[in-house]
Scaffold this active site. Structure first.
Site, PDB file in Angstrom:
ATOM      1  N   ARG A 121       0.792  -1.238   0.000  1.00  0.00           N
ATOM      2  CA  ARG A 121       0.000   0.000   0.000  1.00  0.00           C
ATOM      3  C   ARG A 121       0.821   1.283   0.000  1.00  0.00           C
ATOM      4  O   ARG A 121       0.264   2.358  -0.170  1.00  0.00           O
ATOM      5  CB  ARG A 121      -0.943   0.000   1.212  1.00  0.00           C
ATOM      6  CG  ARG A 121      -1.926  -1.138   1.141  1.00  0.00           C
ATOM      7  CD  ARG A 121      -2.666  -1.294   2.438  1.00  0.00           C
ATOM      8  NE  ARG A 121      -3.679  -0.283   2.641  1.00  0.00           N
ATOM      9  CZ  ARG A 121      -4.264  -0.060   3.809  1.00  0.00           C
ATOM     10  NH1 ARG A 121      -3.909  -0.755   4.872  1.00  0.00           N
ATOM     11  NH2 ARG A 121      -5.197   0.858   3.920  1.00  0.00           N
ATOM     12  N   GLN A 127      -1.704   3.337  -5.145  1.00  0.00           N
ATOM     13  CA  GLN A 127      -2.764   4.100  -4.453  1.00  0.00           C
ATOM     14  C   GLN A 127      -4.129   3.882  -5.116  1.00  0.00           C
ATOM     15  O   GLN A 127      -5.134   3.698  -4.465  1.00  0.00           O
ATOM     16  CB  GLN A 127      -2.471   5.615  -4.464  1.00  0.00           C
ATOM     17  CG  GLN A 127      -1.117   6.002  -3.932  1.00  0.00           C
ATOM     18  CD  GLN A 127      -0.914   5.630  -2.487  1.00  0.00           C
ATOM     19  OE1 GLN A 127      -1.578   6.155  -1.621  1.00  0.00           O
ATOM     20  NE2 GLN A 127      -0.029   4.703  -2.233  1.00  0.00           N
ATOM     21  N   ASP A 130      -5.885   0.636  -4.129  1.00  0.00           N
ATOM     22  CA  ASP A 130      -5.954   0.330  -2.698  1.00  0.00           C
ATOM     23  C   ASP A 130      -7.407   0.245  -2.194  1.00  0.00           C
ATOM     24  O   ASP A 130      -7.976   1.222  -1.701  1.00  0.00           O
ATOM     25  CB  ASP A 130      -5.155   1.388  -1.922  1.00  0.00           C
ATOM     26  CG  ASP A 130      -5.010   1.034  -0.454  1.00  0.00           C
ATOM     27  OD1 ASP A 130      -5.661   0.069  -0.006  1.00  0.00           O
ATOM     28  OD2 ASP A 130      -4.253   1.724   0.241  1.00  0.00           O
ATOM     29  N   SER A 133      -8.043   0.836   1.640  1.00  0.00           N
ATOM     30  CA  SER A 133      -8.207   2.253   2.004  1.00  0.00           C
ATOM     31  C   SER A 133      -9.549   2.795   1.542  1.00  0.00           C
ATOM     32  O   SER A 133     -10.233   3.481   2.296  1.00  0.00           O
ATOM     33  CB  SER A 133      -7.095   3.108   1.378  1.00  0.00           C
ATOM     34  OG  SER A 133      -5.893   2.924   2.071  1.00  0.00           O
ATOM     35  N   TYR A 228       1.726  -0.226   9.525  1.00  0.00           N
ATOM     36  CA  TYR A 228       0.727  -0.834  10.405  1.00  0.00           C
ATOM     37  C   TYR A 228       1.205  -0.817  11.850  1.00  0.00           C
ATOM     38  O   TYR A 228       2.385  -0.597  12.130  1.00  0.00           O
ATOM     39  CB  TYR A 228       0.471  -2.291   9.991  1.00  0.00           C
ATOM     40  CG  TYR A 228      -0.270  -2.418   8.696  1.00  0.00           C
ATOM     41  CD1 TYR A 228      -1.622  -2.094   8.623  1.00  0.00           C
ATOM     42  CD2 TYR A 228       0.368  -2.863   7.553  1.00  0.00           C
ATOM     43  CE1 TYR A 228      -2.308  -2.219   7.428  1.00  0.00           C
ATOM     44  CE2 TYR A 228      -0.314  -2.992   6.359  1.00  0.00           C
ATOM     45  CZ  TYR A 228      -1.655  -2.661   6.298  1.00  0.00           C
ATOM     46  OH  TYR A 228      -2.333  -2.775   5.126  1.00  0.00           O
TER      47      TYR A 228
HETATM   48  P1  NAD Z   1      -5.658  -0.777  10.158  1.00  0.00           P
HETATM   49  O1  NAD Z   1      -7.032  -0.911   9.626  1.00  0.00           O
HETATM   50  O2  NAD Z   1      -4.727  -1.938  10.123  1.00  0.00           O
HETATM   51  O3  NAD Z   1      -5.755  -0.297  11.695  1.00  0.00           O
HETATM   52  C1  NAD Z   1      -6.497   0.851  12.063  1.00  0.00           C
HETATM   53  C2  NAD Z   1      -5.705   1.662  13.073  1.00  0.00           C
HETATM   54  O4  NAD Z   1      -5.681   0.973  14.329  1.00  0.00           O
HETATM   55  C3  NAD Z   1      -4.250   1.904  12.693  1.00  0.00           C
HETATM   56  O5  NAD Z   1      -4.013   3.293  12.637  1.00  0.00           O
HETATM   57  C4  NAD Z   1      -3.468   1.229  13.810  1.00  0.00           C
HETATM   58  O6  NAD Z   1      -2.256   1.904  14.133  1.00  0.00           O
HETATM   59  C5  NAD Z   1      -4.465   1.307  14.949  1.00  0.00           C
HETATM   60  N1  NAD Z   1      -4.203   0.396  16.074  1.00  0.00           N
HETATM   61  C6  NAD Z   1      -3.819  -0.896  16.051  1.00  0.00           C
HETATM   62  N2  NAD Z   1      -3.685  -1.378  17.310  1.00  0.00           N
HETATM   63  C7  NAD Z   1      -3.994  -0.361  18.153  1.00  0.00           C
HETATM   64  C8  NAD Z   1      -4.062  -0.235  19.552  1.00  0.00           C
HETATM   65  N3  NAD Z   1      -3.738  -1.242  20.371  1.00  0.00           N
HETATM   66  N4  NAD Z   1      -4.416   0.969  20.080  1.00  0.00           N
HETATM   67  C9  NAD Z   1      -4.737   2.001  19.263  1.00  0.00           C
HETATM   68  N5  NAD Z   1      -4.700   1.938  17.915  1.00  0.00           N
HETATM   69  C10 NAD Z   1      -4.338   0.783  17.359  1.00  0.00           C
HETATM   70  O7  NAD Z   1      -4.890   0.447   9.520  1.00  0.00           O
HETATM   71  P2  NAD Z   1      -5.166   1.222   8.157  1.00  0.00           P
HETATM   72  O8  NAD Z   1      -6.217   2.217   8.329  1.00  0.00           O
HETATM   73  O9  NAD Z   1      -5.308   0.216   7.088  1.00  0.00           O
HETATM   74  O10 NAD Z   1      -3.809   2.029   7.992  1.00  0.00           O
HETATM   75  C11 NAD Z   1      -2.577   1.507   8.436  1.00  0.00           C
HETATM   76  C12 NAD Z   1      -1.472   2.422   8.034  1.00  0.00           C
HETATM   77  O11 NAD Z   1      -1.210   2.320   6.654  1.00  0.00           O
HETATM   78  C13 NAD Z   1      -1.650   3.879   8.324  1.00  0.00           C
HETATM   79  O12 NAD Z   1      -0.395   4.379   8.701  1.00  0.00           O
HETATM   80  C14 NAD Z   1      -2.017   4.440   7.008  1.00  0.00           C
HETATM   81  O13 NAD Z   1      -1.751   5.823   6.906  1.00  0.00           O
HETATM   82  C15 NAD Z   1      -1.108   3.634   6.162  1.00  0.00           C
HETATM   83  N6  NAD Z   1      -1.503   3.657   4.782  1.00  0.00           N
HETATM   84  C16 NAD Z   1      -0.621   4.224   3.947  1.00  0.00           C
HETATM   85  C17 NAD Z   1      -0.927   4.314   2.635  1.00  0.00           C
HETATM   86  C18 NAD Z   1       0.050   4.962   1.736  1.00  0.00           C
HETATM   87  O14 NAD Z   1       1.196   5.104   2.064  1.00  0.00           O
HETATM   88  N7  NAD Z   1      -0.363   5.381   0.631  1.00  0.00           N
HETATM   89  C19 NAD Z   1      -2.115   3.814   2.142  1.00  0.00           C
HETATM   90  C20 NAD Z   1      -2.989   3.213   3.033  1.00  0.00           C
HETATM   91  C21 NAD Z   1      -2.668   3.143   4.360  1.00  0.00           C
END
Ligand code: NAD
Length: 386
Positions: A121, A127, A130, A133, A228
């Protein structure tokens, strides 16, 4: 090559993998698009809109008999799996890390399985593909709306002749894609919003949306691989739960979104924390699952009211409940991935490609995705040992 869009069969599923607007892109790439009759109905895309866009409507039998590639949102059900043929490919959100048996069954049937969940991702060229997302974004938006709907007061500050209403205090736990969208939506509804995550990098994102970032004194950074979070140790988890409880009690509405890839969702709101909340408070648990969610006592697909008057919503099918927007986005994601996999009008599977290495789960009769193969191998070792 014939690319077919199935009518989704999972309960509550109203999305469709491809919308009419995306059909011409595939046709221009030399692909023939078939759509199972009624596939778009749940998302308000009638069959006629697909034919006008250049697709052909087909029966279920014809679809499975003739398609080379089948596009789906979620996993095919048992009946569909029986219909698949050797050499056919299925592309969708197949959750192979939580459901490795599906990958094994598809491999055994000689079917190529491609799952959007495994996409790398962080590459800029992925992007547009994805789907995790895009669907989390829709779900986060809907979570804020159902919280507002269940809450017995206003979200915004309202000053009227009949009195002044203070704004709702809303806390989002887990500020990834869904959490940030929930924050943005709740802010637009006028709530006073705070956010918390175990990844310190999310602080700036929360603050850029005008919300307050909560930092725990017991905080540890739990940033894992690929952006993550990692799973917390038992001590870290206990400290986090205890300290979060005080913050939770000061809020009217809590939305939880925390996930750790391949693990059960972490428990963030304990029973004691729920007991300390005021009557009329609302919790939306986006992590609610059969294995347990982010909130003690949440039941997936159900809304319960605790003895102290806290409404706990075990949110399910949130993206599917905004079917048109979710399908529009998913359609762009899946068609971009499909076009990446196609060369000279045919599927060209090559797991040395960085993107394909993440998404191709089964091919040529084998489970080719290392993490999924490892899960299946561990399972067979355990069952042989017992
Ligand atoms: P996810 O659905 O795996 O998790 C949701 C959120 O829960 C995350 O922010 C995670 O840090 C949080 N979490 C996990 N355990 C926790 C705990 N014990 N207490 C509190 N919070 C907790 O995550 P997601 O929404 O799919 O995104 C994961 C990461 O990937 C983020 O940093 C996001 O910005 C990144 N991302 C980046 C891109 C990119 O670079 N283009 C694209 C998509 C996502």
């Amino acid at each position: 090559m014939k690319v077919a869009v199935v009518k989704e069969s999972a309960p509550g599923e109203r999305r469709v993998a491809l919308v009419p607007e995306t059909v011409p892109r595939l046709v221009q790439a030399g692909l023939e698009v078939l759509v199972e009759a009624g596939a778009g109905d749940g998302a308000w895309f009638p069959d006629g809109a697909y034919t006008a866009a250049g697709a052909a409507i087909t029966s279920t039998d014809d679809l499975y008999a003739t398609a080379d590639v089948i596009l789906t949102v979620t996993r095919p059900d048992a009946t569909a799996i029986k219909r698949l043929r050797v050499g056919q490919a299925v592309i969708g959100m197949l959750s192979p890390l939580t459901d490795p048996h599906l990958a094994r069954d598809l491999a055994a049937a000689g079917v190529t399985a491609v799952s959007l969940d495994g996409l790398p991702r962080t590459l800029s060229r992925t992007q547009v593909m994805d789907a995790l997302s895009s669907q989390a974004n829709v779900a986060g938006y809907k979570a804020a709306l159902i919280a507002a709907d269940a809450y017995g007061r206003f979200f915004p500050l309202l000053i009227t002749a009949a009195g002044t209403a203070r704004p709702a205090k809303l806390l989002v736990l887990g500020t990834g894609v869904a959490g940030l969208q929930a924050i943005g939506t709740a802010r637009r509804l006028g709530a006073q919003v705070s956010g918390y995550d175990v990844r310190p990098a999310s602080k700036g994102e929360v603050e850029s949306l005008g919300a307050t970032y909560i930092e725990l004194t017991s905080a540890v950074s739990a940033a894992g691989e690929g952006g993550y979070a990692r799973e917390l140790t038992a001590e870290e988890r206990d400290a986090q739960q205890a300290e979060l409880a005080g913050h939770i009690a000061r809020h009217d509405v809590v939305i939880t979104t925390a996930q750790v890839p391949g693990r059960r969702p972490p428990l963030l709101v304990t029973q004691d924390a729920v007991r300390a909340m005021s009557a009329g408070s609302v919790i939306v648990d986006m992590g609610a699952s059969q294995l347990g969610g982010n909130v003690a006592g949440s039941v997936p697909g159900e809304t319960i009211v605790t003895a102290n008057g806290v409404t706990i919503i075990g949110a399910q099918h949130l993206a599917a409940s905004v079917p048109t927007a979710a399908s529009n986005a998913f359609s762009r994601n899946i068609s971009a991935l499909l076009l990446h996999l196609v060369s000279e009008g045919n599927l060209a599977i090559d797991t040395t490609d960085e993107i394909q290495a993440g998404v191709v789960v089964a091919h040529g009769g084998e489970v080719v995705h290392p993490a999924v193969a490892k899960l299946l191998a561990a399972e067979s070792t355990t069952s042989q040992g017992s």
